[in-house]
Design an enzyme around this catalytic site. Sequence first.
Site, PDB file in Angstrom:
ATOM      1  N   ASP A 328       9.426  38.511 -17.237  1.00  0.00           N
ATOM      2  CA  ASP A 328      10.415  37.757 -16.478  1.00  0.00           C
ATOM      3  C   ASP A 328       9.820  36.371 -16.556  1.00  0.00           C
ATOM      4  OD1 ASP A 328      12.341  36.985 -14.608  1.00  0.00           O
ATOM      5  OD2 ASP A 328      10.715  36.620 -13.092  1.00  0.00           O
ATOM      6  N   ASP A 521       8.046  39.067 -10.878  1.00  0.00           N
ATOM      7  CA  ASP A 521       7.451  38.591  -9.787  1.00  0.00           C
ATOM      8  C   ASP A 521       8.188  39.393  -8.417  1.00  0.00           C
ATOM      9  OD1 ASP A 521       9.943  37.358  -9.770  1.00  0.00           O
ATOM     10  OD2 ASP A 521       9.178  35.436  -9.563  1.00  0.00           O
ATOM     11  N   ASP A 525      14.144  40.744  -9.999  1.00  0.00           N
ATOM     12  CA  ASP A 525      13.840  41.799 -11.159  1.00  0.00           C
ATOM     13  C   ASP A 525      13.581  43.052 -10.784  1.00  0.00           C
ATOM     14  OD1 ASP A 525      11.231  40.963 -10.290  1.00  0.00           O
ATOM     15  OD2 ASP A 525      11.119  39.639 -12.070  1.00  0.00           O
TER      16      ASP A 525
HETATM   17  P1  ADP Z   1      14.461  34.267 -13.972  1.00  0.00           P
HETATM   18  O1  ADP Z   1      14.813  35.268 -14.870  1.00  0.00           O
HETATM   19  O2  ADP Z   1      14.090  33.088 -14.949  1.00  0.00           O
HETATM   20  O3  ADP Z   1      13.346  34.671 -13.169  1.00  0.00           O
HETATM   21  P2  ADP Z   1      16.467  34.483 -12.233  1.00  0.00           P
HETATM   22  O4  ADP Z   1      17.090  35.575 -12.892  1.00  0.00           O
HETATM   23  O5  ADP Z   1      15.712  34.626 -10.965  1.00  0.00           O
HETATM   24  O6  ADP Z   1      15.491  33.721 -13.401  1.00  0.00           O
HETATM   25  O7  ADP Z   1      17.599  33.258 -12.056  1.00  0.00           O
HETATM   26  C1  ADP Z   1      18.397  32.703 -13.232  1.00  0.00           C
HETATM   27  C2  ADP Z   1      19.105  31.706 -12.970  1.00  0.00           C
HETATM   28  O8  ADP Z   1      19.975  31.762 -11.901  1.00  0.00           O
HETATM   29  C3  ADP Z   1      18.129  30.379 -12.601  1.00  0.00           C
HETATM   30  O9  ADP Z   1      17.712  29.787 -13.636  1.00  0.00           O
HETATM   31  C4  ADP Z   1      19.437  29.733 -11.709  1.00  0.00           C
HETATM   32  O10 ADP Z   1      20.010  28.741 -12.496  1.00  0.00           O
HETATM   33  C5  ADP Z   1      20.063  30.564 -11.147  1.00  0.00           C
HETATM   34  N1  ADP Z   1      19.665  30.969  -9.748  1.00  0.00           N
HETATM   35  C6  ADP Z   1      19.078  32.020  -9.267  1.00  0.00           C
HETATM   36  N2  ADP Z   1      18.816  31.938  -7.928  1.00  0.00           N
HETATM   37  C7  ADP Z   1      19.156  30.678  -7.414  1.00  0.00           C
HETATM   38  C8  ADP Z   1      19.117  30.016  -6.197  1.00  0.00           C
HETATM   39  N3  ADP Z   1      18.555  30.731  -5.290  1.00  0.00           N
HETATM   40  N4  ADP Z   1      19.431  28.777  -6.256  1.00  0.00           N
HETATM   41  C9  ADP Z   1      20.147  28.414  -7.522  1.00  0.00           C
HETATM   42  N5  ADP Z   1      20.161  28.778  -8.432  1.00  0.00           N
HETATM   43  C10 ADP Z   1      19.677  29.990  -8.656  1.00  0.00           C
HETATM   44 MG    MG Z   2      12.310  35.523 -11.677  1.00  0.00          MG
END
Ligand code: ADP
Ligand code: MG
Length: 628
Positions: A328, A521, A525
């Site tokens: 991730d 983390d 996920d």
């Molecule tokens: P990663 O796979 O990089 O860990 P996530 O799946 O957690 O990322 O989130 C993907 C995207 O969704 C983020 O880059 C953001 O654009 C949006 N996002 C997720 N959670 C939030 C939040 N709490 N506030 C704003 N945007 C969010």
């Molecule tokens: Mg993440």
Amino acid sequence: MTKKQKKMLTRIILTTVMLIAWNFVPVEGFPRLGLYLIAYLVIGYDILRKAGQGILNGRMFDENFLMAVATIGAFALAVYDRSGDYNEAIAVMLFYQIGELFQSYAVGKSRKNISALMDIRPDYANIEKDGKLEQVDPDEVAIGTVIVVQPGEKVPIDGIVRQGESTLNTSALTGESLPRDVKEGDEIISGCINMTGVLRIETTKEFGESTVSKILELVENSSSRKSRSEAFISKFARVYTPAVCYSALALAFLPPLVRLAFLGMAPQWEDWIYRALTFLVISCPCALVISIPLSFFAGIGGASREGILVKGSNYLETLSEARYVVFDKTGTLTKGVFEVSAVHHNDMDQAKLLEYAALAECASSHPISKSLQRAYGKDIDRSRVTDIEEIGGQGIMAKVDGISVAAGNDKLMKRLGMAYIDCHSVGTIIHMAVDGHYAGHIVISDVVKPHAKEAMEALKKAGVKKTVMLTGDAKRVAQQVASELGIDEVHSELLPGDKVEQVEKLLAAKPEKEKLAFVGDGINDAPVLSRADIGIAMGAMGSDAAIEAADVVLMDDDPMQIAKAIRISRKCIGIVYQNIVFALVIKFGCLALGALGVANMWFAIFADVGVMVIAVLNAIRALNVHKL
Ligand code: ADP
Ligand code: MG
């Protein structure tokens, strides 16, 4: 040494003295038999009892049974041919017990090593009452209580620092002695040692839900999840022991009968019965039965001292076969600590926009939310926020002061049917919709973790074929991180469900024997963590969702730990296989020699105890993983 072990040592010494002394006592016949029987019972009474119980319970084919039959048989033979040589039967029992003692000592010792890690268990919590500190059982502290932790004490319960500043030693949790500074307002997890200042901590969890309890529970339960190697051994023993017993029986009776009936020769009963008894002594499968679980136990223990918690030996085994590692991005490869690099706004004031964002995000545990709250910098009045809805991989919708606010990526805007303005800055873009109008966006950027690049190289060196990064973030950001770190494959703009789908695709495309590990983390996920062959959660110092969902938990958030975990598992599994092969080769070799009459009972017991001692010593090597 425990009391039990001391008692056994006394019996061993006593029997040895008797064996030597009886050689100088000039008695013959029954008195001599009596003397030797005393020595035999002193050293072997518990084995005879256990063998008897085994027969009564219908579980007769165990090593106690083997030892009892072999030694009683040897006694009987000596009585039968009037040789008066009872030394052998007693010596066999004696060496067997020496082997058992050694093994119980070794197991006890490695258990102690692991409980040294478990030194994180706090004994008490301090509560201030009328200006005096009172020690109470951590189990009895209610959530929201203020506890006092003095320098040198363990933090007993998770909480938030309300007063004081200090440095924490987290080495018992992470295996690394990097001190951490904490101050008022910081979250603090149990198990760390407070080094310098007095801290007043408001507890946010009960003791049973605190990090310390979770970790202890996890390590204590790890031995109940058996690996395939262990399952193999118990299946093997179930077939093997009866098989050797029947073989011994056949060896005792068939050759003499054949000689007598078909060859017209003397049957040589004694000779063949002796061979059969030797065969029984040799056949004891102790080395395998003991050393395999011990190796896993030592491997898991060694890993936990390095801050790598493995939930069971099956996972250690799978980890050693990992050839694909899927990551991730946010919080795993990058720090997850975003800085606001630009705010592009329409007619709303920049500070106001940030305030709406921080407030709407007040309940999320996503790194983005934490970063926005930090950038806002002021205390957040949660009562202003209602109707919070978090959409994984998209963002947040909430009502702030009764006004609807949405903060998230372009997917969220599309979902709301909101026209948004694309941004060309490199970074993660948080679009904002306030009261039904597009209000602008906040550009935030993250940095990769310090060791992330080396970690990818270390993984390749550890035999990983392919590294893959999955992220919900924008393509541009994803590709930049991937090329910076040298990651083989990237998939971006994924929703949590898409991540599962991607992992399933990867799982289907690879050979069954090569395992896929997912490192995350625990935020957005968790489903992927449980879907992969093996889920590795990182930075358990922060999130406990991770501890729940993963098979392997890295206390530290250093990506170098992944390759280390793989190396540790490889070493442990290597030792397991060495022991299996070594013990089986020697065993079958000796069994053949015994059946051919080349090996006598002395040889048999030395071979058995010898193999066991070597296998156990080899198993203990698995504990030694610090330099891997
Ligand atoms: P990663 O796979 O990089 O860990 P996530 O799946 O957690 O990322 O989130 C993907 C995207 O969704 C983020 O880059 C953001 O654009 C949006 N996002 C997720 N959670 C939030 C939040 N709490 N506030 C704003 N945007 C969010
Ligand atoms: Mg993440």
